[in-house]
Design a protein around this motif. Structure first.
Motif, PDB file in Angstrom:
ATOM      1  N   ILE A   1     -70.872  31.014  10.339  1.00 62.36           N
ATOM      2  CA  ILE A   1     -70.160  29.961   9.606  1.00 62.36           C
ATOM      3  C   ILE A   1     -70.898  29.625   8.308  1.00 62.36           C
ATOM      4  O   ILE A   1     -70.298  29.511   7.230  1.00 62.36           O
ATOM      5  N   ASP A   2     -72.200  29.496   8.404  1.00 59.22           N
ATOM      6  CA  ASP A   2     -72.981  29.136   7.227  1.00 59.22           C
ATOM      7  C   ASP A   2     -72.928  30.234   6.162  1.00 59.22           C
ATOM      8  O   ASP A   2     -72.789  29.955   4.963  1.00 59.22           O
ATOM      9  N   SER A   3     -72.994  31.484   6.603  1.00 63.32           N
ATOM     10  CA  SER A   3     -72.939  32.605   5.657  1.00 63.32           C
ATOM     11  C   SER A   3     -71.583  32.656   4.958  1.00 63.32           C
ATOM     12  O   SER A   3     -71.508  32.906   3.739  1.00 63.32           O
ATOM     13  N   VAL A   4     -70.536  32.429   5.720  1.00 61.09           N
ATOM     14  CA  VAL A   4     -69.191  32.486   5.156  1.00 61.09           C
ATOM     15  C   VAL A   4     -68.985  31.323   4.175  1.00 61.09           C
ATOM     16  O   VAL A   4     -68.410  31.486   3.100  1.00 61.09           O
ATOM     17  N   ARG A   5     -69.488  30.141   4.537  1.00 58.82           N
ATOM     18  CA  ARG A   5     -69.370  28.985   3.643  1.00 58.82           C
ATOM     19  C   ARG A   5     -70.146  29.222   2.355  1.00 58.82           C
ATOM     20  O   ARG A   5     -69.685  28.885   1.260  1.00 58.82           O
ATOM     21  N   THR A   6     -71.296  29.831   2.475  1.00 55.92           N
ATOM     22  CA  THR A   6     -72.148  30.069   1.303  1.00 55.92           C
ATOM     23  C   THR A   6     -71.464  30.960   0.268  1.00 55.92           C
ATOM     24  O   THR A   6     -71.592  30.744  -0.935  1.00 55.92           O
TER      25      THR A   6
ATOM     26  N   ALA B   1     -62.562  31.741   6.364  1.00 54.24           N
ATOM     27  CA  ALA B   1     -61.919  32.282   7.569  1.00 54.24           C
ATOM     28  C   ALA B   1     -62.850  33.251   8.279  1.00 54.24           C
ATOM     29  O   ALA B   1     -63.642  33.960   7.649  1.00 54.24           O
ATOM     30  N   ILE B   2     -62.725  33.253   9.592  1.00 53.09           N
ATOM     31  CA  ILE B   2     -63.569  34.102  10.435  1.00 53.09           C
ATOM     32  C   ILE B   2     -62.698  34.778  11.490  1.00 53.09           C
ATOM     33  O   ILE B   2     -61.852  34.138  12.110  1.00 53.09           O
ATOM     34  N   GLY B   3     -62.911  36.068  11.672  1.00 48.44           N
ATOM     35  CA  GLY B   3     -62.314  36.792  12.798  1.00 48.44           C
ATOM     36  C   GLY B   3     -63.260  36.662  13.978  1.00 48.44           C
ATOM     37  O   GLY B   3     -64.367  37.176  13.939  1.00 48.44           O
ATOM     38  N   VAL B   4     -62.820  35.933  14.988  1.00 44.57           N
ATOM     39  CA  VAL B   4     -63.698  35.561  16.098  1.00 44.57           C
ATOM     40  C   VAL B   4     -63.639  36.614  17.202  1.00 44.57           C
ATOM     41  O   VAL B   4     -62.582  37.178  17.483  1.00 44.57           O
ATOM     42  N   TRP B   5     -64.790  36.851  17.820  1.00 45.49           N
ATOM     43  CA  TRP B   5     -64.834  37.778  18.961  1.00 45.49           C
ATOM     44  C   TRP B   5     -64.896  37.009  20.275  1.00 45.49           C
ATOM     45  O   TRP B   5     -65.425  35.909  20.353  1.00 45.49           O
ATOM     46  N   ARG B   6     -64.372  37.650  21.282  1.00 49.58           N
ATOM     47  CA  ARG B   6     -64.264  37.006  22.586  1.00 49.58           C
ATOM     48  C   ARG B   6     -65.623  36.687  23.194  1.00 49.58           C
ATOM     49  O   ARG B   6     -65.753  35.704  23.937  1.00 49.58           O
ATOM     50  N   GLU B   7     -66.631  37.517  22.920  1.00 46.00           N
ATOM     51  CA  GLU B   7     -67.946  37.245  23.473  1.00 46.00           C
ATOM     52  C   GLU B   7     -68.396  35.825  23.103  1.00 46.00           C
ATOM     53  O   GLU B   7     -69.004  35.117  23.915  1.00 46.00           O
TER      54      GLU B   7
ATOM     55  N   ARG C   1     -64.325  23.424  17.685  1.00 46.76           N
ATOM     56  CA  ARG C   1     -65.006  22.286  17.077  1.00 46.76           C
ATOM     57  C   ARG C   1     -65.910  22.739  15.930  1.00 46.76           C
ATOM     58  O   ARG C   1     -65.892  22.164  14.830  1.00 46.76           O
ATOM     59  N   GLN C   2     -66.683  23.793  16.165  1.00 47.39           N
ATOM     60  CA  GLN C   2     -67.587  24.273  15.112  1.00 47.39           C
ATOM     61  C   GLN C   2     -66.806  24.748  13.882  1.00 47.39           C
ATOM     62  O   GLN C   2     -67.203  24.482  12.740  1.00 47.39           O
ATOM     63  N   LEU C   3     -65.694  25.440  14.135  1.00 46.15           N
ATOM     64  CA  LEU C   3     -64.877  25.914  13.005  1.00 46.15           C
ATOM     65  C   LEU C   3     -64.308  24.708  12.247  1.00 46.15           C
ATOM     66  O   LEU C   3     -64.378  24.648  11.009  1.00 46.15           O
TER      67      LEU C   3
ATOM     68  N   MET D   1     -63.434  25.633   8.584  1.00 46.26           N
ATOM     69  CA  MET D   1     -63.108  27.059   8.729  1.00 46.26           C
ATOM     70  C   MET D   1     -61.897  27.226   9.634  1.00 46.26           C
ATOM     71  O   MET D   1     -61.597  26.380  10.464  1.00 46.26           O
ATOM     72  N   ARG D   2     -61.249  28.383   9.480  1.00 44.25           N
ATOM     73  CA  ARG D   2     -60.183  28.714  10.421  1.00 44.25           C
ATOM     74  C   ARG D   2     -60.437  30.108  11.003  1.00 44.25           C
ATOM     75  O   ARG D   2     -61.128  30.928  10.398  1.00 44.25           O
ATOM     76  N   ALA D   3     -59.842  30.329  12.178  1.00 38.67           N
ATOM     77  CA  ALA D   3     -59.937  31.643  12.819  1.00 38.67           C
ATOM     78  C   ALA D   3     -58.758  32.491  12.359  1.00 38.67           C
ATOM     79  O   ALA D   3     -57.604  32.094  12.511  1.00 38.67           O
TER      80      ALA D   3
END
Lengths: 278, 278
Positions: free
Chosen positions: A22-27, A32-38, A50-52, A57-59
């Motif tokens: 999240i921090d890297s993407v914001r920087t 937006a982030i493609g989230v993995w199930r893990e 909550r973190q997004l 951010m959005r998924a």
């Protein structure tokens, strides 16, 4: 020039915890982030959501469901249950799309036609739950070199043949440069996908040669390989796609690099090679 | 049960000199060899023809021409000259077919469409010489994992789209299990190839996983991998193909093995997995 449509797929920053992603993407100025199930399995969908949300951010998608080619009824049914949970998780984190990797041939089987029929049956069994959750199933054709051991869906045309058996709001396709760039039918099939409103995700990374010793990891930053991203992206644009562009790179050297540095390169390449053609 | 249609492609016994190949093939009771150009270049076509004739052997094909994707006019013209010599050599050793591997993207180029156009132009330029020599040009679609660096012809459908622009006696296709087994269009395209009398060669070997570190060498004996040879061979038979079946395996362990032993395994697998479906 804008990063509005850039999404960082978590797989590109494989070893980074979600807060670092999240921090890297914001920087870099993306959101937006493609989230993995893990990550969802580890933290729970509520915490991921909550973190997004806290970061604005959005998924863009949840990766990934699928792996439903088993010829054993119990295994196949368990895979469907797992996919229903994945749809629930996608809805909970606000991801509009669940990416599906079909799965390869069952161990010891050479029945490719049968495995492909089970994929169709599985998607049919999941479509009602997709509709109920409001999350679309995105069939991802993987490169034919993975047909035996990872995904028996091998071309965009084949993915569309499957998707078009269902409503467009329930089932669509992923268009991924690495998996599809070689296809002589690419232009026609991307146009077909767009005309039917079937493109749910556009994923980008480059094709490197020689193929890595672990063939799963032969992906690179756009610009480092053989793919013409301007030409490919223009096809996707002309097909009417207006959604996110996920950068998803499986590459050991990139995974071993610093997430902030990787994110900066991703943003630079996106702005240089992809965004002008969107 | 017969080995009448079995041809040993020289590449399977890569390090064996021609007399050893001939002796190995005679020992298993077969009588055809897929000859490689390196051998013709080394010994001369006349000597190759003499050795084959003395042993009662025939050449099922000459491998290989092609590699004509260069965007540089001089390089492209030199490739055409080389292919004309290959047609002459094929005629001189009695091979009915010259196998063509298209070539990959020129170094530094990402213009896949352009490279494919040059393949079509090259075949058009060679067709008259094919006709004059009585040797057919056999376009071989290579697996899509080689699209960047070896062959921009990636599917049987694409090979047929090219071949059908010319007379069937001049230009046809190779059907190779390793390169084509994954294709969702396989049955339809093999039928199309047969209906047009375009199948000039049927080449067999298996798809192994994991993909070898050198991806060129990920081939195995029929039966050692994921391909259903009964199903595939039935398609080729039902398409009306009555020619040779070349066993062509690029595999370091097989190359390092004893040619007599390799040939025995090839014959056994052929009789067990392929011949019953011919």
């Amino acid at each position: 020039m804008s990063l509005d449509r850039l999404s960082m797929n978590q797989a590109t920053l494989r070893y980074a915890p979600l807060p670092v992603v999240i921090d890297s993407v914001r920087t870099i100025g993306a959101s937006a982030i493609g989230v993995w199930r893990e990550t969802v399995d580890e933290l729970g969908a509520t915490e991921v959501a909550r973190q997004l949300a806290d970061a604005g951010m959005r998924a863009s998608s949840l990766c990934r469901g699928g792996f439903f080619t088993s010829g054993d009824d119990d295994t196949w049914a368990a895979a469907l249950d797992d996919n229903r949970r994945a749809l629930d998780d996608a809805a909970a984190i606000g991801a509009p799309t669940l990416v599906l990797v079909a799965g390869g041939l069952p161990v010891g089987s050479r029945d490719l036609v049968g495995a492909r029929e089970r994929v169709r049956d599985a998607i049919g069994a999941l479509a009602p739950h997709a509709s109920a959750t409001g999350v679309s199933l995105a069939i991802e054709a993987l490169h034919p070199m993975y047909a035996a051991d990872r995904a028996v869906v091998s071309t965009l045309g084949q993915a569309l043949d499957l998707a078009e058996q269902f409503a467009a709001k329930e089932v669509g396709v992923v268009v991924d440069t690495f998996h599809l760039w070689w296809d002589p039918e690419l232009a026609a099939q991307v146009a077909r996908a767009g005309a039917g409103n079937r493109i749910l995700s556009y994923q980008v990374c480059d094709w490197l040669t020689p193929i890595a010793a672990d063939s799963l990891l032969s992906r690179g930053y756009p610009g480092d390989g053989h793919i013409d991203f301007a030409a490919f992206t223009s096809l996707v644009r002309d097909a009417g796609y207006a959604g996110d562009v996920e950068v998803e790179i499986f590459n050991q050297a990139i995974w071993d690099d610093e997430p902030g540095r990787v994110s900066t390169i991703v943003a630079d390449r996106y702005l240089q090679l992809i965004e002008p053609s969107l």
